[in-house]
Motif scaffolding. Structure first.
Motif: not given
Lengths: 524, 437
Positions: A7-8, A10, A20, A22-23, A76
């Motif tokens: 996943g993305k 954040v 950092s 995962p979303e 974010e």
């Protein structure tokens, strides 16, 4: 939550540290990756988020209010302050409120010393209380099973309620009443006798749910804690053996996402008294003139060597023995052209419904898979079936309980390698060994996960770790095993010669376990 | 004052026009008074067109928060493939508030029509009217009216022959104040304990049964048909505070006042005139002292502050309080403020759902301190403790019940500190070791 690697990601700043994650990750979990533990009570990674204790409030820049970090997902560019004045003030307020009705009975409360209310109060709370009213009183309630509910100490975090409802899927607990009259209620006709119910004791962050078994037995700070593996069944739940003065007094789960998450079943956790049994075989013995006489280890080993010369070793091994011990036994079997068998006690399965692939397994021994992988044949009904006239019967941690022992008469000699003597058997040699709490080693669970357990207490008398005794014995029988007096070196040899264990070593399996060839971690 | 009674000439009876008229309760009577015209018209409009009219009217939520209704409805994405729900919050439990009760008692069809229009406008086929459990009569009236409307094909499958389905159900609460909080109401409707949920997700994303849901107050929904019938401009023009607050508002007045009861006035009306003219002023020989103007959850104000108020959302805020639900609680000079505030705090302590620590423990603690002060056992430090406690309890919990306990108490102490200090100064020696530190 943290597993979603595709996943993305954040990026945010927590206490000045860039992280950092995962979303969808919560601020509380993200803070852990930054090395910051946000104080919390109701949040538990294994349970649905409740967001009720309000202890994990943190300040997020530009947000109008303090955010409950357990229930707020990362954004974010967020800048999070865990220890800002505002956040500290809010948490101080929560702590004061949690304590106004909390009896300050720490001196007689079991979890004192491992109590999160104590810890966080010490860390961030007020030194005094402004509460001058009488404290609320409710009587202690027996919740059944191993669980006692000390109502006055409850902070209503509802971890227990959520565990029973969402993980055990048997919603017998609830919050009853409202306001400051609220307590944890139990369905009238239900007791906490469900197979995994006692986990509510570990989940309770304070002393509200206590174990009857452990009640008033020891103080938390007197305990020595050792990472181990539960021997109750083939699941191989990771646990902690807690000892006081060389006596195991409690067994608690140790989290391992690949095996038992955060849990340990009641049967497992309460099955530790045998580790302390006093009627142990403590000294090597050999039979002289029909009497078992204490001798030196060297003499006992020599005696076995003599008895075995030219004979087949028929080894009945316990699936409670470590991979290391079974490996050495296998070498002995091979050397003498003998046979290795085992039997395993069984019982009904008891799964924990909310966790995939976690159950009290039918096979009630920790190393059935290991025994099978090392070539031992399973015969639950009659493990002595293959014993031939003149064989030397080696009982390795196996008492033959409940079996017809007449078949054992075929043996030319019986060698007992065990923690106790065996009823109804007159052995030629007794080699006393340590039990699982007294030695180190590995077990292979039913999914092929090889897991280490460590030594929690000392063995009585002259008893030696099983693999140490067996290494000497193997050497005496002509299998050079002199370099195998450490479990790690035995395991290295095992991994070299047993294809299933290829690539594994104590270093690689660590305390989370490693998989044998062909096993998949996909179960979770 | 009970119904039937004549409206005061300065009132603007829109919602309350038919209060006290038993014929308005029946379907035929309601139709004869212009009922269900708005629904018939709405069912042939695009839902978004209805939302636009409501947006243009400036209608704001009448339950307490004052959120613009049209905007709230626009959060519901029509055609998202999900089931939508409309909940009508008729759990009118805010102390001092009894306007929704009268709407349901006298004009049940007004609410049904409002619910049907609202449901259609947000793309819902099901609406639930969650009525406070103690409201036995309103529940019966609503049930009867719903049965009539259903039998007449006004609601149900193919409502009014439009081909649209709108079903409305009454759900009876079990007597918990907190179930008037929208997410607790949804939990209660689902058959769970009425605990507020953490937001986000907001109801428009995941509400009742996890589906997009809109929750509106009774008075809000009942106003919608009038807006459709007369137009957004009419609704705005009636208010003296247009465009920020529009339309008329029902105020429930109770306490030490000559004529307690429900009064409907336009937004922007003078509170002074309202109190002394419409409500008849204080009881003979007494003087107004203090007010809690928006249901017990809003800050307490003095009569001097109240007299300066223009009755709209902003007007109350300017004087440090809120319009809230419009439940005006009046205290005259014969009342002990510490005693009244202790009683209010006790209510919140009793009704806290027990989830959040600050609320569960804080409301009860605050009550104990106040009751101790009232009993003549208070200290000056107690007042400081209340302020700090209220700080701990405000803005830190899942819902605002905790804040609501602190608001009237703290403002009450600030404004009537003398009364508290008098009780503390006259402190009697205690028989128990109160405050043994």
């Amino acid at each position: 939550m943290m597993k979603d690697e595709g996943g993305k990601m954040v990026n945010l700043t927590i206490e000045g540290r860039a992280v950092s994650v995962p979303e969808g990750t919560t601020i509380l979990e993200a803070a852990k990756t930054a090395g910051v533990l946000v104080p919390h009570y109701c949040y538990h990674p294994g349970l649905p988020v409740a967001g009720v204790c309000r202890m994990c409030l943190v300040e997020v820049e530009k947000a109008p209010k303090l955010a409950p970090s357990c229930a707020t997902t990362v954004g974010e560019g967020q800048v999070v302050h865990v220890y800002s004045e505002k956040a500290l003030e809010a948490r101080k307020g929560v702590l004061e409120l949690l304590l106004i009705n909390h009896p300050l009975d720490c001196p007689l409360c079991d979890p004192a010393g491992e109590c999160e209310l104590q810890d966080y109060t010490f860390q961030e709370g007020r030194a005094d209380s402004r509460y001058h009213e009488p404290k609320r009183f409710n009587p202690v309630e027996d919740f059944g099973g191993d669980v006692l509910y000390v109502t006055n100490r409850c902070i209503l975090c509802t971890r227990c309620v959520r565990f029973m409802e969402d993980v055990h899927e048997d919603a017998v607990l609830c919050v009853s009443e409202r306001g400051d009259r609220a307590t944890i209620g139990k369905a009238p006709d239900a007791d906490l006798t469900q197979p995994w119910a006692a986990n509510v004791i570990d989940l309770c962050p304070v002393g509200a749910l206590v174990s009857k078994d452990f009640l008033n037995k020891a103080r938390a700070w007197e305990l020595d804690r050792t990472a181990s593996v539960c021997t109750g069944c083939s699941q191989g739940c990771n646990n902690v053996l807690e000892t006081r003065d060389n006596v195991v007094v409690r067994m608690k789960p140790r989290s391992n996402e690949d095996v038992n998450h955060f849990y340990l079943c009641d049967a497992g956790r309460l099955d530790y008294r045998w580790m302390n049994r006093p009627d142990r075989a403590e000294v090597p013995k050999i039979r002289l003139h029909d009497v078992l006489s204490p001798v030196d280890w060297d003499i006992a080993i020599q005696e076995v060597g003599g008895r075995m010369k030219g004979k087949r070793a028929y080894v009945v091994a316990s699936p409670r023995l470590s991979n290391e011990a079974l490996f050495l036994l296998k070498r002995i079997v091979k050397q003498t052209g003998g046979e290795g068998v085992f039997r395993c006690a069984t019982g009904p399965e008891a799964p924990l419904p909310g966790v995939k692939d976690l159950s009290l397994r039918a096979d009630r021994a920790p190393n059935v898979r290991g025994a099978e992988l090392l070539g031992f044949k399973r015969n639950d009904a009659d493990p002595l079936a293959g014993l031939k006239d003149g064989d030397v019967l080696v009982l390795a941690d196996e008492s033959l309980g409940g079996l017809d022992l007449s078949a054992a008469k075929k043996a030319s000699a019986i060698i007992v390698i065990g923690t106790t003597l065996v009823d109804g058997i007159t052995p030629a040699v007794v080699l006393p060994i340590a039990n699982v709490a007294e030695e180190e080693g590995t077990f292979t669970n039913l999914r092929g996960r090889v897991q280490r357990f460590l030594q929690a207490k000392t063995a009585p008398g002259l008893a030696r770790p099983s693999w140490y005794a067996l290494a000497d014995l193997a050497t005496a029988l002509g299998v050079p095993s002199d370099d195998m007096h450490l479990p790690s070196t035995i395991f290295t040899a095992l991994a070299k010669s047993e294809p299933a264990f290829t690539g594994l070593s104590y270093d690689t399996i660590g305390l989370r376990g490693g998989l044998v060839a062909g096993a998949t971690a996909g179960a979770h | 004052m009970g119904y039937p009674h004549k409206s005061h000439p300065r009132e603007t009876p829109v919602l309350s026009k038919h209060f006290g008229d038993p014929e308005a309760r029946t379907l035929d009577g309601w139709k004869a008074r212009g009922g269900y015209k708005a629904l018939a018209q709405a069912l042939h409009m695009e839902p978004t067109a209805i939302v636009d009219i409501v947006k243009a009217s400036g209608l704001r939520g009448r339950g307490g928060a004052g959120f613009p209704t049209g905007l709230k409805w626009s959060f519901m994405k029509i055609g998202d493939g999900k089931e939508h729900y409309l909940c009508c919050n008729a759990d009118e439990s805010e102390p001092g508030t009894f306007k929704d009760r009268e709407i349901m008692r006298w004009t049940p069809h007004a609410l049904i029509e409002g619910c049907a229009v609202g449901a259609y406008a947000i793309g819902a086929e099901t609406a639930y009217i969650y009525i406070r459990g103690e409201f036995t009569e309103p529940i019966n009236v609503m049930e009867k009216a719903l049965a009539e409307a259903r039998a007449a094909g006004i609601i149900g499958k193919n409502a009014m022959g439009s081909g649209k389905n709108i079903d409305i159900w009454v759900h009876k609460g079990a007597g918990a104040y907190i179930c008037g909080e929208e997410t607790a109401l949804m939990n209660s409707l689902e058959g769970k304990r009425g605990n507020p949920r953490i937001k986000p997700p907001f109801p428009a994303v995941s509400g009742l049964f996890g589906k997009p849901t809109t929750i509106n107050n009774v008075e809000t929904l009942a106003a919608v048909p009038h807006i459709l019938n007369n137009g957004a401009e009419w609704y705005k023009a009636m208010s003296l505070s247009s465009p920020k607050s529009s339309g008329s508002k029902l105020f429930s007045v109770c306490g030490n006042v000559a004529k307690p009861g429900n009064y409907e006035v336009v937004m922007g009306f003078s509170f002074k005139e309202f109190l002394y003219d419409l409500c008849g002023g204080p009881l003979p020989g007494r003087k107004f002292k203090a007010l809690i103007p928006g249901g017990s959850s809003v800050p307490t104000i003095t009569i001097e502050e109240a007299e300066a108020i223009k009755m709209d959302y902003e007007g109350f805020v300017e004087q440090g309080t809120m319009l809230g639900s419009g439940g005006v609680i009046i205290f005259d000079d014969a009342q002990s403020m510490p005693r009244q505030l202790a009683r209010i705090a006790r209510f919140y302590a009793h009704e806290s759902c027990a989830q959040c620590t600050q609320c569960r423990e804080g409301t009860a603690w605050m009550t104990k301190i106040l009751e101790r002060i009232v009993a003549g056992q208070g200290t000056y430090e107690d007042l400081d403790t209340i302020f700090e406690l209220s700080e701990s309890m405000t803005g830190k919990t899942i819902c605002v019940l905790s804040d609501s306990c602190g608001a009237p108490v703290v403002s009450g102490i600030n404004k009537f500190r003398g009364e508290f200090e008098a009780l503390i100064k006259g402190r009697r020696s205690s028989t128990v070791a109160v405050g043994a530190r």
